[in-house]
Scaffold this motif. Structure first.
Motif, mmCIF file in Angstrom:
data_model
loop_
_atom_site.group_PDB
_atom_site.id
_atom_site.type_symbol
_atom_site.label_atom_id
_atom_site.label_comp_id
_atom_site.label_asym_id
_atom_site.label_seq_id
_atom_site.Cartn_x
_atom_site.Cartn_y
_atom_site.Cartn_z
ATOM 1 N N ARG A 191 0.837 -1.206 0.000
ATOM 2 C CA ARG A 191 0.000 0.000 0.000
ATOM 3 C C ARG A 191 0.874 1.260 0.000
ATOM 4 O O ARG A 191 0.589 2.235 -0.664
ATOM 5 C CB ARG A 191 -0.918 0.037 1.225
ATOM 6 N N TYR A 192 1.943 1.209 0.780
ATOM 7 C CA TYR A 192 2.839 2.366 0.915
ATOM 8 C C TYR A 192 3.594 2.627 -0.394
ATOM 9 O O TYR A 192 3.638 3.750 -0.895
ATOM 10 C CB TYR A 192 3.816 2.079 2.054
ATOM 11 N N ILE A 193 4.157 1.561 -0.976
ATOM 12 C CA ILE A 193 5.009 1.721 -2.160
ATOM 13 C C ILE A 193 4.180 1.976 -3.416
ATOM 14 O O ILE A 193 4.508 2.843 -4.224
ATOM 15 C CB ILE A 193 5.884 0.460 -2.352
ATOM 16 N N ALA A 194 3.105 1.202 -3.603
ATOM 17 C CA ALA A 194 2.344 1.319 -4.848
ATOM 18 C C ALA A 194 1.709 2.707 -4.983
ATOM 19 O O ALA A 194 1.551 3.214 -6.094
ATOM 20 C CB ALA A 194 1.280 0.223 -4.928
ATOM 21 N N ALA A 195 1.397 3.342 -3.857
ATOM 22 C CA ALA A 195 0.849 4.704 -3.926
ATOM 23 C C ALA A 195 1.859 5.643 -4.599
ATOM 24 O O ALA A 195 1.487 6.598 -5.283
ATOM 25 C CB ALA A 195 0.515 5.199 -2.523
ATOM 26 N N GLN A 196 3.140 5.339 -4.434
ATOM 27 C CA GLN A 196 4.167 6.179 -5.061
ATOM 28 C C GLN A 196 4.176 5.983 -6.580
ATOM 29 O O GLN A 196 4.407 6.931 -7.333
ATOM 30 C CB GLN A 196 5.538 5.857 -4.455
ATOM 31 N N TRP A 197 3.922 4.749 -7.033
ATOM 32 C CA TRP A 197 3.885 4.532 -8.487
ATOM 33 C C TRP A 197 2.746 5.334 -9.121
ATOM 34 O O TRP A 197 2.917 5.930 -10.180
ATOM 35 C CB TRP A 197 3.688 3.043 -8.813
ATOM 36 N N LEU A 198 1.602 5.332 -8.470
ATOM 37 C CA LEU A 198 0.470 6.095 -9.012
ATOM 38 C C LEU A 198 0.793 7.589 -9.042
ATOM 39 O O LEU A 198 0.507 8.287 -10.016
ATOM 40 C CB LEU A 198 -0.778 5.829 -8.169
ATOM 41 N N ASN A 199 1.436 8.061 -7.980
ATOM 42 C CA ASN A 199 1.834 9.478 -7.956
ATOM 43 C C ASN A 199 2.787 9.804 -9.091
ATOM 44 O O ASN A 199 2.664 10.844 -9.750
ATOM 45 C CB ASN A 199 2.523 9.811 -6.631
ATOM 46 N N ILE A 200 3.761 8.910 -9.313
ATOM 47 C CA ILE A 200 4.733 9.169 -10.384
ATOM 48 C C ILE A 200 4.018 9.199 -11.730
ATOM 49 O O ILE A 200 4.254 10.085 -12.556
ATOM 50 C CB ILE A 200 5.847 8.092 -10.394
ATOM 51 N N ARG A 201 3.123 8.231 -11.973
ATOM 52 C CA ARG A 201 2.432 8.181 -13.253
ATOM 53 C C ARG A 201 1.617 9.461 -13.485
ATOM 54 O O ARG A 201 1.637 10.066 -14.556
ATOM 55 C CB ARG A 201 1.535 6.932 -13.303
ATOM 56 N N ARG A 202 0.920 9.899 -12.448
ATOM 57 C CA ARG A 202 0.096 11.106 -12.618
ATOM 58 C C ARG A 202 0.975 12.328 -12.816
ATOM 59 O O ARG A 202 0.647 13.227 -13.584
ATOM 60 C CB ARG A 202 -0.834 11.273 -11.416
ATOM 61 N N TRP A 203 2.093 12.358 -12.116
ATOM 62 C CA TRP A 203 3.025 13.482 -12.281
ATOM 63 C C TRP A 203 3.578 13.490 -13.708
ATOM 64 O O TRP A 203 3.672 14.542 -14.342
ATOM 65 C CB TRP A 203 4.160 13.370 -11.252
ATOM 66 N N LEU A 204 3.933 12.296 -14.230
ATOM 67 C CA LEU A 204 4.459 12.220 -15.599
ATOM 68 C C LEU A 204 3.421 12.698 -16.613
ATOM 69 O O LEU A 204 3.752 13.420 -17.560
ATOM 70 C CB LEU A 204 4.865 10.777 -15.922
#
Ligand SMILES: C[S@@+](CC[C@H](N)C(=O)[O-])C[C@H]1O[C@@H](n2cnc3c(N)ncnc32)[C@H](O)[C@@H]1O
Length: 217
Positions: A163-176
């Motif tokens: 939950r902690y790590i995957a939230a970062q992937w979503l943030n990166i994708r949206r930022w990109l």
């Protein structure tokens, strides 16, 4: 930990102050957070206002590695930043200088879930050397050697890591998607393409994480 209303807390390297602010709201504590990042402290102050606890918490900008409370506190915390005391032992010593006799020290610290087989695994888990972290039983024994009773602990499991790590992937994708021409976009694109497999191969299997409540004997 059965905190009495009005308990006083010091949080060294408090980051965005989530623990202090939510505990002020939920347990009516008062507290001080110290962090070196002005960005995190701005978030912390905004969060205190949002939760209506700005009267209960104070955030100080500075290096926490020598910070000692003016008055002894009931709880002294350092969650995920024991480098400020040059490791667990030094951080326990640092917190002891602020915590009243019978008070609680909270330490957040990684440990090895499984023995890392090689240096690649060690570095993928954000350590420089295997000795930077200990297996959980050794970490708990270390607290005892430092003269502390372990009175509570909360450990991450693989699901909470996800939950902690995957939230970062979503943030990166949206930022990109929002910042395709940013100078960091290529770097972040590589990060997103490699991070999930890298995480599953190493951190998810080998790296444990816990918050430990200690009382000096
Ligand atoms: C992994 S974060 C943990 C934040 C917070 N304790 C939490 O659990 O969310 C590490 C924090 O340590 C802070 N930090 C690093 N070195 C520091 C220092 N010497 N003094 C104060 N804060 C420091 C960083 O700015 C960051 O907020």
């Amino acid at each position: 930990m059965d905190l009495p209303p009005g308990a006083r807390m010091l949080d060294l390297a408090c980051g965005s102050g989530e623990m202090l602010c939510t505990w002020a709201r939920d347990h009516h504590i008062t507290g001080t957070g110290v962090d070196i990042s002005t960005v995190f402290l701005a978030s912390a102050r905004a969060r205190a206002i949002e939760l209506d606890v700005a009267e209960q918490v104070t955030f100080i900008h500075g290096d926490a590695s020598n910070h000692v409370a003016d008055e002894p506190v009931d709880i002294g915390a350092c969650i995920g930043a024991t480098w400020i005391g040059d490791g667990v032992a030094g951080t326990v010593e640092l917190l002891r200088r602020s915590v009243r006799p019978g008070g609680i020290l909270l330490i957040g610290e990684p440990y090895w879930r499984r023995d890392p087989p090689d240096q690649v695994t060690v570095e993928a888990c954000h350590a420089n050397r295997k000795d930077d972290f200990r297996p959980l039983p050794n970490l708990l024994a270390q607290f005892g050697e430092l003269g502390c009773d372990v009175v509570e602990m909360v450990l991450a499991d693989q699901d909470s890591w996800d939950r902690y790590i995957a939230a970062q992937w979503l943030n990166i994708r949206r930022w990109l998607d929002a910042n395709p021409d940013d100078e960091l976009a290529d770097q972040m694109r590589v990060e997103l393409a490699t991070a999930p497999a890298q995480y599953a191969r190493y951190q998810r299997e080998y790296l444990g994480w816990g918050v430990f409540a200690l009382m000096t004997r």
